[in-house]
Design a protein around this motif. Structure first.
Motif, PDB file in Angstrom:
ATOM      1  N   ILE A   1      14.459  35.006  -9.674  1.00 16.07           N
ATOM      2  CA  ILE A   1      13.813  34.672  -8.406  1.00 16.07           C
ATOM      3  C   ILE A   1      13.101  35.883  -7.808  1.00 16.07           C
ATOM      4  N   GLY A   2      13.696  37.056  -7.943  1.00 17.05           N
ATOM      5  CA  GLY A   2      13.077  38.269  -7.400  1.00 17.05           C
ATOM      6  C   GLY A   2      11.639  38.470  -7.848  1.00 17.05           C
ATOM      7  N   PRO A   3      11.379  38.458  -9.159  1.00 10.57           N
ATOM      8  CA  PRO A   3       9.998  38.654  -9.610  1.00 10.57           C
ATOM      9  C   PRO A   3       9.027  37.580  -9.109  1.00 10.57           C
ATOM     10  N   VAL A   4       9.494  36.352  -8.995  1.00 14.48           N
ATOM     11  CA  VAL A   4       8.608  35.284  -8.518  1.00 14.48           C
ATOM     12  C   VAL A   4       8.238  35.521  -7.059  1.00 14.48           C
ATOM     13  N   THR A   5       9.210  35.906  -6.243  1.00 14.52           N
ATOM     14  CA  THR A   5       8.900  36.121  -4.830  1.00 14.52           C
ATOM     15  C   THR A   5       7.893  37.264  -4.653  1.00 14.52           C
ATOM     16  N   VAL A   6       8.056  38.316  -5.425  1.00 16.44           N
ATOM     17  CA  VAL A   6       7.134  39.451  -5.330  1.00 16.44           C
ATOM     18  C   VAL A   6       5.751  39.072  -5.876  1.00 16.44           C
ATOM     19  N   ALA A   7       5.719  38.460  -7.060  1.00 16.18           N
ATOM     20  CA  ALA A   7       4.440  38.108  -7.685  1.00 16.18           C
ATOM     21  C   ALA A   7       3.670  37.090  -6.845  1.00 16.18           C
TER      22      ALA A   7
ATOM     23  N   SER B   1      22.165  24.700   0.943  1.00 16.25           N
ATOM     24  CA  SER B   1      21.556  25.620  -0.023  1.00 16.25           C
ATOM     25  C   SER B   1      20.870  24.869  -1.151  1.00 16.25           C
ATOM     26  N   MET B   2      21.492  23.801  -1.624  1.00 14.29           N
ATOM     27  CA  MET B   2      20.888  23.009  -2.705  1.00 14.29           C
ATOM     28  C   MET B   2      19.605  22.341  -2.233  1.00 14.29           C
ATOM     29  N   ILE B   3      19.605  21.841  -1.010  1.00 18.99           N
ATOM     30  CA  ILE B   3      18.400  21.205  -0.467  1.00 18.99           C
ATOM     31  C   ILE B   3      17.279  22.239  -0.333  1.00 18.99           C
TER      32      ILE B   3
ATOM     33  N   LEU C   1      13.664  22.449  -2.174  1.00 19.14           N
ATOM     34  CA  LEU C   1      12.400  22.613  -1.441  1.00 19.14           C
ATOM     35  C   LEU C   1      11.612  23.810  -1.965  1.00 19.14           C
ATOM     36  N   ALA C   2      12.304  24.910  -2.240  1.00 18.51           N
ATOM     37  CA  ALA C   2      11.634  26.092  -2.793  1.00 18.51           C
ATOM     38  C   ALA C   2      11.006  25.761  -4.145  1.00 18.51           C
ATOM     39  N   ALA C   3      11.716  24.977  -4.958  1.00 13.75           N
ATOM     40  CA  ALA C   3      11.173  24.580  -6.266  1.00 13.75           C
ATOM     41  C   ALA C   3       9.914  23.727  -6.094  1.00 13.75           C
ATOM     42  N   VAL C   4       9.923  22.852  -5.104  1.00 18.86           N
ATOM     43  CA  VAL C   4       8.742  22.012  -4.847  1.00 18.86           C
ATOM     44  C   VAL C   4       7.581  22.877  -4.366  1.00 18.86           C
ATOM     45  N   VAL C   5       7.853  23.804  -3.454  1.00 19.80           N
ATOM     46  CA  VAL C   5       6.794  24.692  -2.965  1.00 19.80           C
ATOM     47  C   VAL C   5       6.180  25.473  -4.126  1.00 19.80           C
ATOM     48  N   LEU C   6       7.033  25.976  -5.012  1.00 19.73           N
ATOM     49  CA  LEU C   6       6.530  26.740  -6.155  1.00 19.73           C
ATOM     50  C   LEU C   6       5.800  25.849  -7.150  1.00 19.73           C
ATOM     51  N   GLY C   7       6.437  24.759  -7.556  1.00 22.63           N
ATOM     52  CA  GLY C   7       5.882  23.911  -8.611  1.00 22.63           C
ATOM     53  C   GLY C   7       4.706  23.052  -8.195  1.00 22.63           C
TER      54      GLY C   7
ATOM     55  N   ASN D   1       9.393  32.394   0.041  1.00 21.17           N
ATOM     56  CA  ASN D   1      10.265  33.547   0.249  1.00 21.17           C
ATOM     57  C   ASN D   1      11.261  33.301   1.384  1.00 21.17           C
ATOM     58  N   LEU D   2      10.813  32.655   2.444  1.00 24.50           N
ATOM     59  CA  LEU D   2      11.702  32.350   3.561  1.00 24.50           C
ATOM     60  C   LEU D   2      12.814  31.393   3.138  1.00 24.50           C
ATOM     61  N   LEU D   3      12.467  30.387   2.356  1.00 27.35           N
ATOM     62  CA  LEU D   3      13.494  29.458   1.862  1.00 27.35           C
ATOM     63  C   LEU D   3      14.560  30.196   1.068  1.00 27.35           C
ATOM     64  N   TRP D   4      14.131  31.102   0.196  1.00 29.03           N
ATOM     65  CA  TRP D   4      15.105  31.866  -0.594  1.00 29.03           C
ATOM     66  C   TRP D   4      15.920  32.798   0.279  1.00 29.03           C
ATOM     67  N   ALA D   5      15.315  33.369   1.301  1.00 27.06           N
ATOM     68  CA  ALA D   5      16.066  34.254   2.198  1.00 27.06           C
ATOM     69  C   ALA D   5      17.166  33.470   2.918  1.00 27.06           C
ATOM     70  N   VAL D   6      16.852  32.273   3.366  1.00 23.00           N
ATOM     71  CA  VAL D   6      17.859  31.441   4.035  1.00 23.00           C
ATOM     72  C   VAL D   6      18.974  31.064   3.061  1.00 23.00           C
ATOM     73  N   VAL D   7      18.618  30.744   1.822  1.00 27.04           N
ATOM     74  CA  VAL D   7      19.631  30.419   0.814  1.00 27.04           C
ATOM     75  C   VAL D   7      20.563  31.616   0.602  1.00 27.04           C
ATOM     76  N   VAL D   8      20.006  32.798   0.512  1.00 33.79           N
ATOM     77  CA  VAL D   8      20.831  33.997   0.324  1.00 33.79           C
ATOM     78  C   VAL D   8      21.793  34.167   1.497  1.00 33.79           C
ATOM     79  N   VAL D   9      21.300  34.000   2.715  1.00 30.72           N
ATOM     80  CA  VAL D   9      22.172  34.123   3.886  1.00 30.72           C
ATOM     81  C   VAL D   9      23.279  33.070   3.832  1.00 30.72           C
ATOM     82  N   LEU D  10      22.934  31.844   3.494  1.00 32.26           N
ATOM     83  CA  LEU D  10      23.959  30.796   3.385  1.00 32.26           C
ATOM     84  C   LEU D  10      24.995  31.130   2.319  1.00 32.26           C
TER      85      LEU D  10
END
Length: 142
Positions: A17-23, A80-82, A86-92, A122-131
């Motif tokens: 996930i890290g490389p995707v968020t940066v790229a 977190s799963m939801i 959502l992050a997968a949909v935003v990316l894909g 990136n925000l979605l992943w940040a919230v998942v990490v916090v959760l």
């Protein structure tokens, strides 16, 4: 077994996930017609595409870990799963097609949209990490 699965889950998240968020964040600037770098933009798109596939391992290891821990029905995990879905949909459905279109027609690029989509991802992943760290309402001792 739980510690092994949790370790694999965290490693997969960092490596995939890290490389995707940066790229995804760097791509809009590199594809911009006024001073971008088309070669770097293509490489960043490739990083997003390849690591998106590798990123599927993150929820797989996460679900296996949650099953081992007996927390599959906890609210923090369901949220977190939801958010992960959502992050997968935003990316894909958003970022990757927009990147492909931008590479095909750089003069028609809408960089604000690409920036926004990357920011949402990136925000979605940040919230998942916090959760994952805070686990509100969890009874697992954290």
């Amino acid at each position: 077994m739980t510690k092994l699965l949790l370790s694999l889950h965290v490693l997969a998240a960092i490596v995939a996930i890290g490389p995707v968020t940066v790229a995804a964040s760097m791509f809009p600037r590199q594809v911009a017609p006024d001073g971008g770098n088309a070669g770097l933009a293509a490489a960043l798109h490739r990083v997003c595409s390849v690591y998106a596939v590798v990123g599927v391992s993150v929820p797989v290891f996460g679900l296996a870990t949650a099953h081992e821990m007996g927390v599959l029905t906890d609210a923090w995990l369901i949220a977190s799963m939801i958010l992960t879905a959502l992050a997968a949909v935003v990316l894909g459905a958003g970022i990757l097609p927009a990147q492909r279109a931008a590479l095909a027609a750089p003069d028609a690029v809408r960089t604000p949209r690409l920036h926004m989509a990357a920011g949402v991802f990136n925000l979605l992943w940040a919230v998942v990490v916090v959760l994952m760290i805070v686990r509100p309402g969890s009874t697992t001792g954290a």
